[in-house]
Scaffold this motif. Sequence first.
Motif: not given
Length: 319
Positions: A181-194
């Motif tokens: 779920v933490r990985v998902l939050r990283v790749v699904d973030s709209e704040d910064k490119p991941a």
Amino acid sequence: MRDGWTGRNRCNLINFLVYCPKGTVFLKSVDASHASKTADLLFRLFTEVVLYVGIENIVHIVIDNIVNYVAAGRLLEKEFPNLFWSPCAAHCINLMLQDIGKLAEVVDTVSHAANITKYLYNHCHPLFLMRQYTYRKEILRSAPTRFAINFIALQSILAQKDALRSLKQCVDIVKLTELLVRVLRVVDSEDKPAMSFLYQTIFKAIHEMERRFQRNKTKVKPSLDIMDSRWDLQLKRNLYAAGYWLNPHCFFNVDEFEKHKFTTSGLLDVIEKYAYADPDLLDKLTSEMRIYKNAELDFGRSAAIRERSKVMLGIISLS
């Protein structure tokens, strides 16, 4: 980026968006309600967008994981040799969670958690007591649409376990899925490119899962097999390897990079593809690669060296 949307009137839209350093920009929508979304049709639609934006302005196209979209992506690569495409990383992580959610022991526990939350939120007095004992902290309810929600709900219940006195089985499931779920939050973030953190976060998650279950490897093996399969089929892309290599937080961490030196080959593949039929551009890119690797010129400045350990540090902690 391509995103599908179906309205209440069954109107099927294909939305096209552009992501750039200034953020995400809506480009256009195409009503595909009355057409069969074959690979050829999708290829034509994507080609129109590529030509409109300009091939020289595009590095990467993100599309769905469905077979017809994958076929369209391959046609695009054939038509535009220096273009990269890949399935949506967030969607792939969600599919990993969906597959894990189908494991028998997970199904039983998620069902139990859903029954508990349903009972609590459908009865006033138990809900009042729960909020009183949890100091008004809510329990997220399971939902059938976004696969991560089920596991986030388990985490919420586990966080309130002393107050609720429930669910021992969810401990192991949460120890597994919270990392994904933490990985998902990283790749699904709209704040910064991941993109440059996908390789690192997925490998850190796998390593941490193995560490947490080192005394009970049979419990974690089905989930790791699911993740490996999805990774190999959908996300093991040279572009993500290049992102890892070019991320100073990863590259200049000597101990970690030693485990992932294979990403160098991925970077070289990306450089050769991007410089397609242009030897001067290839020479320039490989020269800049060498300057970065040896921390020469501006890469060797004290400010640049300090920034290596700060880049998006907050989003990659998985321990």
